[in-house]
Design an enzyme around this catalytic site. Structure first.
Site, mmCIF file in Angstrom:
data_model
loop_
_atom_site.group_PDB
_atom_site.id
_atom_site.type_symbol
_atom_site.label_atom_id
_atom_site.label_comp_id
_atom_site.label_asym_id
_atom_site.label_seq_id
_atom_site.Cartn_x
_atom_site.Cartn_y
_atom_site.Cartn_z
ATOM 1 N N ILE A 1 -14.050 -35.901 -25.807
ATOM 2 C CA ILE A 1 -14.341 -37.133 -26.556
ATOM 3 C C ILE A 1 -13.829 -37.009 -27.992
ATOM 4 N N LYS B 1 -13.583 -24.740 -32.619
ATOM 5 C CA LYS B 1 -13.608 -23.295 -32.355
ATOM 6 C C LYS B 1 -12.614 -22.907 -31.263
ATOM 7 N N ALA C 1 -18.781 -31.339 -31.884
ATOM 8 C CA ALA C 1 -18.710 -29.960 -31.389
ATOM 9 C C ALA C 1 -19.998 -29.577 -30.677
ATOM 10 N N GLU D 1 -21.481 -27.188 -26.905
ATOM 11 C CA GLU D 1 -21.350 -26.771 -25.511
ATOM 12 C C GLU D 1 -21.862 -27.965 -24.723
ATOM 13 N N THR E 1 -26.537 -37.663 -26.743
ATOM 14 C CA THR E 1 -26.393 -38.002 -25.318
ATOM 15 C C THR E 1 -27.640 -38.711 -24.782
ATOM 16 N N ASP E 2 -27.447 -39.521 -23.753
ATOM 17 C CA ASP E 2 -28.598 -40.161 -23.097
ATOM 18 C C ASP E 2 -29.470 -39.134 -22.369
ATOM 19 N N GLU E 3 -28.925 -37.917 -22.171
ATOM 20 C CA GLU E 3 -29.707 -36.897 -21.445
ATOM 21 C C GLU E 3 -30.953 -36.475 -22.214
ATOM 22 N N TYR F 1 -29.063 -27.635 -21.790
ATOM 23 C CA TYR F 1 -28.118 -28.449 -22.564
ATOM 24 C C TYR F 1 -28.828 -29.605 -23.267
ATOM 25 N N LYS G 1 -29.534 -30.465 -27.295
ATOM 26 C CA LYS G 1 -29.060 -31.702 -27.933
ATOM 27 C C LYS G 1 -30.252 -32.455 -28.563
ATOM 28 N N ASN H 1 -19.283 -40.195 -20.172
ATOM 29 C CA ASN H 1 -17.932 -40.670 -20.483
ATOM 30 C C ASN H 1 -16.951 -40.243 -19.402
ATOM 31 N N ARG I 1 -27.901 -29.112 -8.032
ATOM 32 C CA ARG I 1 -28.063 -28.544 -9.387
ATOM 33 C C ARG I 1 -29.556 -28.343 -9.645
HETATM 34 P P1 NAD Z 1 -16.125 -30.873 -24.574
HETATM 35 O O1 NAD Z 1 -16.831 -29.705 -23.987
HETATM 36 O O2 NAD Z 1 -14.974 -31.486 -23.866
HETATM 37 O O3 NAD Z 1 -15.607 -30.504 -26.034
HETATM 38 C C1 NAD Z 1 -16.377 -29.777 -26.952
HETATM 39 C C2 NAD Z 1 -15.454 -29.291 -28.059
HETATM 40 O O4 NAD Z 1 -16.257 -28.604 -29.040
HETATM 41 C C3 NAD Z 1 -14.394 -28.311 -27.586
HETATM 42 O O5 NAD Z 1 -13.144 -28.625 -28.154
HETATM 43 C C4 NAD Z 1 -14.888 -26.952 -28.108
HETATM 44 O O6 NAD Z 1 -13.849 -26.040 -28.398
HETATM 45 C C5 NAD Z 1 -15.623 -27.386 -29.376
HETATM 46 N N1 NAD Z 1 -16.659 -26.425 -29.783
HETATM 47 C C6 NAD Z 1 -17.595 -25.840 -28.977
HETATM 48 N N2 NAD Z 1 -18.352 -25.005 -29.714
HETATM 49 C C7 NAD Z 1 -17.922 -25.089 -30.994
HETATM 50 C C8 NAD Z 1 -18.333 -24.494 -32.210
HETATM 51 N N3 NAD Z 1 -19.343 -23.613 -32.240
HETATM 52 N N4 NAD Z 1 -17.669 -24.806 -33.337
HETATM 53 C C9 NAD Z 1 -16.623 -25.684 -33.320
HETATM 54 N N5 NAD Z 1 -16.195 -26.263 -32.197
HETATM 55 C C10 NAD Z 1 -16.836 -25.989 -31.042
HETATM 56 O O7 NAD Z 1 -17.266 -31.943 -24.842
HETATM 57 P P2 NAD Z 1 -17.214 -33.537 -24.777
HETATM 58 O O8 NAD Z 1 -17.491 -33.962 -23.399
HETATM 59 O O9 NAD Z 1 -16.009 -34.012 -25.470
HETATM 60 O O10 NAD Z 1 -18.507 -33.878 -25.647
HETATM 61 C C11 NAD Z 1 -18.412 -34.040 -27.061
HETATM 62 C C12 NAD Z 1 -19.775 -34.379 -27.618
HETATM 63 O O11 NAD Z 1 -20.250 -35.581 -27.025
HETATM 64 C C13 NAD Z 1 -20.839 -33.323 -27.337
HETATM 65 O O12 NAD Z 1 -21.660 -33.218 -28.483
HETATM 66 C C14 NAD Z 1 -21.629 -33.880 -26.161
HETATM 67 O O13 NAD Z 1 -22.952 -33.419 -26.189
HETATM 68 C C15 NAD Z 1 -21.544 -35.367 -26.452
HETATM 69 N N6 NAD Z 1 -21.608 -36.254 -25.273
HETATM 70 C C16 NAD Z 1 -20.774 -36.068 -24.216
HETATM 71 C C17 NAD Z 1 -20.797 -36.982 -23.159
HETATM 72 C C18 NAD Z 1 -19.874 -36.826 -21.972
HETATM 73 O O14 NAD Z 1 -20.012 -37.577 -20.996
HETATM 74 N N7 NAD Z 1 -18.904 -35.925 -21.989
HETATM 75 C C19 NAD Z 1 -21.677 -38.073 -23.189
HETATM 76 C C20 NAD Z 1 -22.537 -38.216 -24.278
HETATM 77 C C21 NAD Z 1 -22.479 -37.314 -25.322
HETATM 78 O O1 DAU Z 2 -24.985 -38.473 -19.745
HETATM 79 C C1 DAU Z 2 -24.199 -37.844 -20.699
HETATM 80 C C2 DAU Z 2 -23.824 -36.450 -20.248
HETATM 81 O O2 DAU Z 2 -22.880 -36.593 -19.187
HETATM 82 C C3 DAU Z 2 -23.257 -35.598 -21.369
HETATM 83 O O3 DAU Z 2 -24.238 -35.397 -22.349
HETATM 84 C C4 DAU Z 2 -22.755 -34.251 -20.834
HETATM 85 O O4 DAU Z 2 -22.132 -33.515 -21.876
HETATM 86 C C5 DAU Z 2 -21.756 -34.513 -19.731
HETATM 87 O O5 DAU Z 2 -21.303 -33.289 -19.175
HETATM 88 C C6 DAU Z 2 -22.367 -35.397 -18.641
HETATM 89 O O6 DAU Z 2 -23.409 -34.685 -17.946
HETATM 90 P P1 DAU Z 2 -23.583 -34.753 -16.341
HETATM 91 O O7 DAU Z 2 -24.321 -33.564 -15.899
HETATM 92 O O8 DAU Z 2 -24.094 -36.093 -15.942
HETATM 93 O O9 DAU Z 2 -22.011 -34.686 -15.924
HETATM 94 P P2 DAU Z 2 -21.259 -33.885 -14.756
HETATM 95 O O10 DAU Z 2 -19.859 -34.406 -14.737
HETATM 96 O O11 DAU Z 2 -21.458 -32.423 -14.862
HETATM 97 O O12 DAU Z 2 -22.006 -34.394 -13.456
HETATM 98 C C7 DAU Z 2 -22.084 -35.781 -13.149
HETATM 99 C C8 DAU Z 2 -22.885 -35.918 -11.868
HETATM 100 O O13 DAU Z 2 -22.121 -35.372 -10.784
HETATM 101 C C9 DAU Z 2 -24.193 -35.145 -11.876
HETATM 102 O O14 DAU Z 2 -25.169 -35.883 -11.170
HETATM 103 C C10 DAU Z 2 -23.880 -33.862 -11.141
HETATM 104 C C11 DAU Z 2 -22.817 -34.290 -10.137
HETATM 105 N N1 DAU Z 2 -21.811 -33.272 -9.796
HETATM 106 C C12 DAU Z 2 -21.160 -32.630 -10.797
HETATM 107 C C13 DAU Z 2 -20.209 -31.662 -10.515
HETATM 108 C C14 DAU Z 2 -19.508 -30.928 -11.627
HETATM 109 C C15 DAU Z 2 -21.515 -33.012 -8.453
HETATM 110 O O15 DAU Z 2 -22.090 -33.624 -7.542
HETATM 111 N N2 DAU Z 2 -20.573 -32.052 -8.170
HETATM 112 C C16 DAU Z 2 -19.919 -31.361 -9.146
HETATM 113 O O16 DAU Z 2 -19.080 -30.475 -8.810
#
Ligand code: NAD
Ligand code: DAU
Length: 342
Positions: free
Chosen positions: A12, A34, A82, A84, A125-127, A153, A157, A183, A276
């Site tokens: 993102i 990082k 940034a 995990e 996050t909505d989580e 996680y 958050k 996303n 999970r």
């Molecule tokens: P991602 O794992 O793709 O990217 C995380 C980035 O942060 C990576 O580039 C990593 O190198 C960097 N990073 C990790 N630890 C670091 C540190 N200690 N210092 C500096 N950089 C560091 O994650 P994403 O899916 O892009 O999510 C980005 C943000 O959005 C997160 O805060 C996540 O909680 C939030 N979020 C994600 C989703 C989703 O669906 N992916 C939804 C809602 C909120």
């Molecule tokens: O809701 C926002 C969150 O969405 C963010 O805060 C997190 O950073 C992001 O990773 C995401 O979390 P989820 O756990 O919802 O996403 P994930 O893609 O890991 O899993 C989506 C759904 O799919 C979940 O119900 C678990 C399931 N799943 C996931 C994987 C990786 C499977 O069934 N099989 C799989 O192999």
């Protein structure tokens, strides 16, 4: 204005960097990352030569480094992506989630207080709200839904969110928080559901669906998340939380079948595997506050966004195939060996 965007080599954050660098050529966008397993400078390639873009490699939890950076760059606005971010990894190894997501956030907040920035924005996050039952489609997360986390996680958050709000109340730091749903879109790391299923289906590999596949997520295209954050940092009220997402709920099985259909692959690739631990059943966002107070409107529905995303993965195989050939493969083998074969 000068922006610090952390985590800009991730999914993102990377999309947000593209959006900001192109939309605001008069602003400077500094990307701090990082470069963990999830960080990929290939994602930043399209903007790396732009005069308003700069990259630093560093850890948001490294206090000396962060304070030096703030002293040198004197940011106006900080947007913290940034983190995990993968729930499954947090179940295996929670500690780094506390370090980066909590300590990293408080380190940034301390620097923001010292250097008097105009706005700190936390990408949450909505989580943090936990989950909703499958049999109550009338229920949604609002900004006042109590925090009730399930995984290491989401707990980290939520802790970070509470620190952000505490720094606002205690030190008067100008802050906003966005809590977004799942996303999807370009540059999504292939450990997450949608890119994992696309990449494995294209290779005719089995698709591991956790449990019964009935868990529901509320999908938002990453571009719409970027426009929401842009709006919130410019027009959002200081000290407020905004939910982002809404009304694109799909069960995991529906998502996987949509991908298989678009790629013309058979449903026989689906494997139901061990669930999970603590698996959240349903997420569903009520975005009324963002829509009515700030006028946010998403561009994509899930149906349009998923087709655009699948097309992107078809046209950008090199980006994700490079990831699959690296240490990611060891992760996949370790995490899924028991699930798929056992
Ligand atoms: P991602 O794992 O793709 O990217 C995380 C980035 O942060 C990576 O580039 C990593 O190198 C960097 N990073 C990790 N630890 C670091 C540190 N200690 N210092 C500096 N950089 C560091 O994650 P994403 O899916 O892009 O999510 C980005 C943000 O959005 C997160 O805060 C996540 O909680 C939030 N979020 C994600 C989703 C989703 O669906 N992916 C939804 C809602 C909120
Ligand atoms: O809701 C926002 C969150 O969405 C963010 O805060 C997190 O950073 C992001 O990773 C995401 O979390 P989820 O756990 O919802 O996403 P994930 O893609 O890991 O899993 C989506 C759904 O799919 C979940 O119900 C678990 C399931 N799943 C996931 C994987 C990786 C499977 O069934 N099989 C799989 O192999």
């Amino acid at each position: 204005m000068k922006f610090l965007v952390t985590g800009g080599a991730g999914f993102i954050g990377g999309n947000f960097i593209h959006y900001m660098v192109n939309k605001y050529p008069e602003d400077t966008i500094v990307n701090l990352d990082k470069l963990t397993y999830a960080g990929n400078l290939e994602t930043c390639k399209p903007v790396e030569d732009k005069p308003n873009y700069k990259f630093y490699k560093g850890d948001i939890a490294d206090r000396a480094f962060i304070f030096d950076l703030f002293e040198k760059e004197r940011f106006d606005i900080v947007v913290n992506f940034a983190a995990e971010s993968h729930v499954d990894r947090s179940i295996e190894d929670p500690e780094i989630f506390v370090k980066t997501n909590v300590l990293g956030t408080t380190t940034l907040l301390d620097a923001c207080v010292k250097y008097g920035i105009q706005r700190y924005h936390q990408v949450s996050t909505d989580e943090v709200y936990g989950d909703l039952p499958l049999d109550r489609p009338d229920l949604f997360f609002t900004e006042t839904t109590p925090l009730h986390t399930s995984s290491p996680y989401s707990s980290a958050k939520a802790a970070a969110d509470l620190f952000v709000l505490a720094y606002h109340r205690t030190y008067g730091l100008p802050v906003t928080i966005s809590r977004c749903s799942n996303n999807y879109g370009p540059y999504h790391f292939p450990e997450k559901l949608i890119p994992l299923m696309i990449s494995r289906a294209l290779a005719n590999e089995s698709l591991p669906v956790y449990g019964d596949g009935a868990n529901v997520r509320d999908w938002l295209h990453v571009y719409d998340h970027c426009t929401a954050i842009d709006l919130i940092i410019r027009q959002g009220k200081n000290g407020e939380v905004y939910n982002v997402g809404g009304h694109n709920e799909r069960s995991n099985l529906e998502v996987v079948k949509t991908i298989l259909k678009a790629l013309n692959k058979p449903e026989s690739l689906i494997r139901f595997v061990e669930d999970r631990k603590g698996h959240d059943r349903r997420y569903a966002i009520d975005p009324t506050k963002l829509e009515t107070e700030l006028g946010w409107k998403p561009k994509y529905t899930f149906d349009t966004g998923i087709q655009q995303t699948i097309q992107w993965y078809l046209e950008n195989k090199e980006w994700w195939q490079n990831i699959l050939s690296g240490e990611y493969q060891d992760y996949f083998d370790k995490m899924y060996a028991k699930k798929i074969d056992g």
